[in-house]
Design an enzyme around this catalytic site. Structure first.
Site, short mmCIF file in Angstrom:
data_model
loop_
_atom_site.label_atom_id
_atom_site.label_comp_id
_atom_site.label_asym_id
_atom_site.label_seq_id
_atom_site.Cartn_x
_atom_site.Cartn_y
_atom_site.Cartn_z
N CYS A 9 3.21 -2.89 5.87
CA CYS A 9 3.63 -2.81 4.47
C CYS A 9 2.24 -3.02 3.74
O CYS A 9 1.72 -3.95 3.61
CB CYS A 9 4.57 -4.12 4.05
SG CYS A 9 4.78 -4.16 2.64
N THR A 98 8.44 4.24 -3.33
CA THR A 98 7.57 4.98 -2.04
C THR A 98 7.20 3.54 -1.33
O THR A 98 6.53 3.88 -0.29
CB THR A 98 6.49 5.58 -2.87
OG1 THR A 98 5.71 4.65 -3.60
CG2 THR A 98 6.88 6.91 -3.38
N HIS A 103 9.40 -4.52 -5.82
CA HIS A 103 8.39 -4.84 -6.96
C HIS A 103 9.03 -4.32 -8.06
O HIS A 103 9.90 -3.57 -8.14
CB HIS A 103 7.18 -3.88 -6.62
CG HIS A 103 7.41 -2.33 -6.37
ND1 HIS A 103 7.82 -2.14 -4.85
CD2 HIS A 103 7.34 -1.38 -7.06
CE1 HIS A 103 7.98 -0.74 -5.10
NE2 HIS A 103 7.93 -0.16 -6.33
N HIS A 105 8.05 -2.72 -11.58
CA HIS A 105 6.80 -2.07 -12.76
C HIS A 105 7.19 -2.46 -14.26
O HIS A 105 8.36 -2.44 -14.68
CB HIS A 105 7.30 -0.37 -13.02
CG HIS A 105 7.22 0.54 -11.38
ND1 HIS A 105 6.13 1.10 -11.09
CD2 HIS A 105 7.85 0.60 -10.32
CE1 HIS A 105 6.22 1.61 -9.66
NE2 HIS A 105 7.48 1.20 -9.42
P1 5GP Z 1 7.67 2.79 -6.11
O1 5GP Z 1 7.22 4.47 -6.36
O2 5GP Z 1 7.54 2.41 -4.72
O3 5GP Z 1 8.74 2.47 -7.18
O4 5GP Z 1 6.17 2.28 -6.85
C1 5GP Z 1 4.79 2.15 -5.96
C2 5GP Z 1 3.74 2.23 -6.78
O5 5GP Z 1 2.47 1.45 -5.77
C3 5GP Z 1 3.49 3.65 -7.23
O6 5GP Z 1 3.58 3.85 -9.00
C4 5GP Z 1 1.89 3.51 -6.87
O7 5GP Z 1 1.15 4.33 -7.67
C5 5GP Z 1 1.76 2.26 -6.50
N1 5GP Z 1 0.50 2.28 -5.27
C6 5GP Z 1 0.73 2.84 -4.20
N2 5GP Z 1 -0.28 2.43 -3.55
C7 5GP Z 1 -1.34 1.74 -4.23
C8 5GP Z 1 -2.30 0.83 -3.98
O8 5GP Z 1 -2.97 0.75 -2.89
N3 5GP Z 1 -2.90 0.07 -4.85
C9 5GP Z 1 -2.03 -0.08 -6.20
N4 5GP Z 1 -2.36 -0.86 -6.92
N5 5GP Z 1 -0.80 0.48 -6.29
C10 5GP Z 1 -0.60 1.50 -5.45
ZN ZN Z 2 5.78 -6.13 2.31
#
Ligand code: 5GP
Ligand code: ZN
Length: 117
Positions: A9, A98, A103, A105
């Site tokens: 993860c 993803t 989490h 935002h």
């Molecule tokens: P999700 O799409 O799962 O709601 O949000 C995952 C977020 O993690 C995305 O907005 C993506 O830009 C961010 N993210 C992916 N890989 C990394 C990383 O290595 N470092 C940081 N700081 N953010 C990441």
């Molecule tokens: Zn985790």
């Protein structure tokens, strides 16, 4: 056991310090860091240290920790100097999730449109 770190993860690795991140706030149980691909001038992710695949599973297992996540999201907005902001919890790949570690935002610093999509 629920909440245990997962070796595959990305966000568990960020909590462990194995993957670098720009951390803006840290508590005993939460971490807030800047999104690597910001969608707004302020785009911070707030996560629990504990691993849960999404927000609902976090809230079901540890409701107080889910509350801390929301309180920290508010603290991020205050620290960043924004009064108006949007909190998003994507849940499931079809909804744009993803990274399968809960989490929220925190998005702001620009006009947020009325659109929910
Ligand atoms: P999700 O799409 O799962 O709601 O949000 C995952 C977020 O993690 C995305 O907005 C993506 O830009 C961010 N993210 C992916 N890989 C990394 C990383 O290595 N470092 C940081 N700081 N953010 C990441
Ligand atoms: Zn985790």
């Amino acid at each position: 056991m629920a909440g245990e770190p997962q070796s595959d993860c990305l966000f568990c690795k960020i909590v462990a310090g194995e993957v670098p991140a720009t951390v803006v706030r840290k508590t005993e149980r939460t971490l807030a860091f800047r999104d690597i691909a910001p969608k707004a001038p302020v785009h911070v992710l707030v996560i629990p240290h504990a691993h849960y695949p999404n927000a609902a599973e976090l809230a079901a297992a540890e409701p107080a920790l889910a509350g801390e996540l929301l309180a920290e999201a508010g603290a991020v907005a205050r620290d960043e100097g924004i009064e108006d902001y949007r909190l998003i919890f994507n849940t499931g790949a079809g909804a744009g999730q993803t990274v399968f570690h809960a989490h929220v935002h925190v998005l702001g610093g620009r006009h947020m449109t009325e659109s929910m999509v």
